[in-house]
Design a protein around this motif. Structure first.
Motif, short mmCIF file in Angstrom:
data_model
loop_
_atom_site.label_atom_id
_atom_site.label_comp_id
_atom_site.label_asym_id
_atom_site.label_seq_id
_atom_site.Cartn_x
_atom_site.Cartn_y
_atom_site.Cartn_z
N ARG A 103 -1.17 4.27 6.06
CA ARG A 103 -2.22 5.29 5.98
C ARG A 103 -3.19 4.96 4.83
NH1 ARG A 103 -0.65 9.54 9.35
NH2 ARG A 103 1.60 9.72 9.69
N ALA A 104 -3.64 3.72 4.83
CA ALA A 104 -4.54 3.23 3.78
C ALA A 104 -5.90 3.90 3.86
CB ALA A 104 -4.70 1.71 3.91
N THR A 105 -6.63 3.85 2.75
CA THR A 105 -8.00 4.34 2.75
C THR A 105 -8.87 3.39 3.56
OG1 THR A 105 -8.68 3.11 0.79
CG2 THR A 105 -7.64 5.29 0.43
N GLU A 106 -10.06 3.84 3.91
CA GLU A 106 -10.97 2.98 4.66
C GLU A 106 -11.32 1.72 3.88
OE1 GLU A 106 -15.36 3.09 6.87
OE2 GLU A 106 -14.47 4.94 6.11
N ALA A 107 -11.54 1.85 2.57
CA ALA A 107 -11.87 0.69 1.75
C ALA A 107 -10.70 -0.29 1.71
CB ALA A 107 -12.25 1.14 0.34
N GLU A 108 -9.49 0.23 1.58
CA GLU A 108 -8.31 -0.64 1.57
C GLU A 108 -8.15 -1.36 2.90
OE1 GLU A 108 -5.38 1.78 -1.54
OE2 GLU A 108 -5.43 2.35 0.59
N GLU A 109 -8.34 -0.63 3.98
CA GLU A 109 -8.21 -1.23 5.30
C GLU A 109 -9.25 -2.33 5.52
OE1 GLU A 109 -8.30 0.18 9.97
OE2 GLU A 109 -7.46 1.56 8.47
N GLN A 143 -2.62 8.05 14.00
CA GLN A 143 -2.02 6.81 13.51
C GLN A 143 -1.52 5.97 14.68
OE1 GLN A 143 1.65 7.22 11.26
NE2 GLN A 143 0.99 5.65 9.81
N LEU A 182 0.81 -1.21 0.00
CA LEU A 182 0.00 0.00 0.00
C LEU A 182 0.85 1.27 0.00
CD1 LEU A 182 -2.68 -1.25 2.54
CD2 LEU A 182 -3.04 -0.84 0.10
#
Length: 292
Positions: A196-202, A135, A60
């Motif tokens: 620091r991934a996006t919510e969808a990635e997480e 974070q 990521l």
């Protein structure tokens, strides 16, 4: 395939070197406890949870230096749980990773304290990881949740209370979602947090971790019946000796294998939107097919 195998070995080497750094304590009166921590923490292992953190962060585009500290913290928590899992009041196993368990080497009281100290040391490492603000808060909460009563420790409680009882599939799923799956799921999420991934990635990382944790546990249950003690580095047949319900006792070997395969497929499906997912696909298959 060879590139992915090398990457896994490189991740383990990086984690081992950094763990050794974090264990450079200068004990005086507490020498025995520090030695017990090092004895278990630096005994090797595949470092799968730490590798998941590093790989999700790399994939990521995150800060892998920070992720390495997250990985060390996770491996400390995992190792502390193994020390305590082996104690006579828990699974009562004499060997871990091919040598005497911590309590056989240092005594039960020192082993208990060494496990506790590793749990606490993990959060020191997180605090010094370089993560900042939200974070760091999210990393601390993720690891604490995965390790605590709503995660791994809660799963251990359920496991102890389930010994000698006949439990159903739903109960077994809940037990292992906590005991084994929580730290695997948290590892995937920590990699996303480090990047620091996006919510969808997480959420995709979490879905992968959920499914991988299930496949991992079912395979563990299978190996407890079919595995080789020398290859595993720990006794086999302990589940049966403690009258535990497992995926094998509930469904039989062949159905358990099918369930593990189905969970692995779900894990790989969760990675569909990540173009650079080759290592994680390899790791999923490797864990399904492992012999130790």
């Amino acid at each position: 395939m060879m590139d992915f195998t090398n990457r896994l070995h490189q991740y383990a080497a990086q984690i081992n070197a950094r763990l050794a750094f974090h264990m450079q304590m200068q004990p005086a009166l507490y020498q025995n406890g520090a030695d017990a921590m090092r004895y278990s923490l630096l005994a090797g292992g595949k470092r799968i949870r730490g590798a998941l953190i590093l790989e999700f962060c790399r994939m990521l585009g995150g800060d892998t230096k920070m992720a390495l500290e997250f990985a060390c913290a996770m491996e400390m928590v995992h190792c502390g749980s193994l020390i305590q899992d082996d104690l006579p009041c828990m699974d009562n196993d004499d060997f871990r990773r091919g040598r005497p368990a911590c309590h056989k080497q240092y005594g039960e009281a020192t082993a208990l304290l060494a496990g506790d100290a590793l749990f606490i040391r993990a959060f020191e490492v997180l605090a010094d990881s370089g993560a900042d603000g939200m974070q760091l808060t999210r990393a601390v909460k993720t690891l604490a949740h995965g390790a605590g009563m709503e995660g791994m420790i809660g799963g251990q409680v359920v496991d102890l209370e389930s010994e000698g009882r006949s439990v159903d599939y739903s109960h077994l799923q809940t037990l292992h979602r906590l005991k084994t799956g929580a730290l695997i799921r948290a590892s995937c999420q920590l990699g996303a947090i480090a990047a620091r991934a996006t919510e969808a990635e997480e959420q995709a990382c979490i879905a992968y971790g959920e499914a991988l944790g299930l496949a991992f546990q079912i395979t563990d249950d299978i190996l407890d019946v079919t595995g080789d003690e020398a290859a595993l580095g720990k006794p086999v047949g302990s589940d049966a000796s403690q009258h535990k319900t497992t995926y094998v006792t509930l469904f039989g070997l062949e159905q358990a294998r099918r369930l593990a395969e189905e969970a692995s497929i779900r894990a790989k499906t969760a990675l569909a939107d990540f173009p650079d997912n080759g290592f994680l696909l390899f790791l999923t298959d490797m864990l399904l097919q492992r012999q130790n």
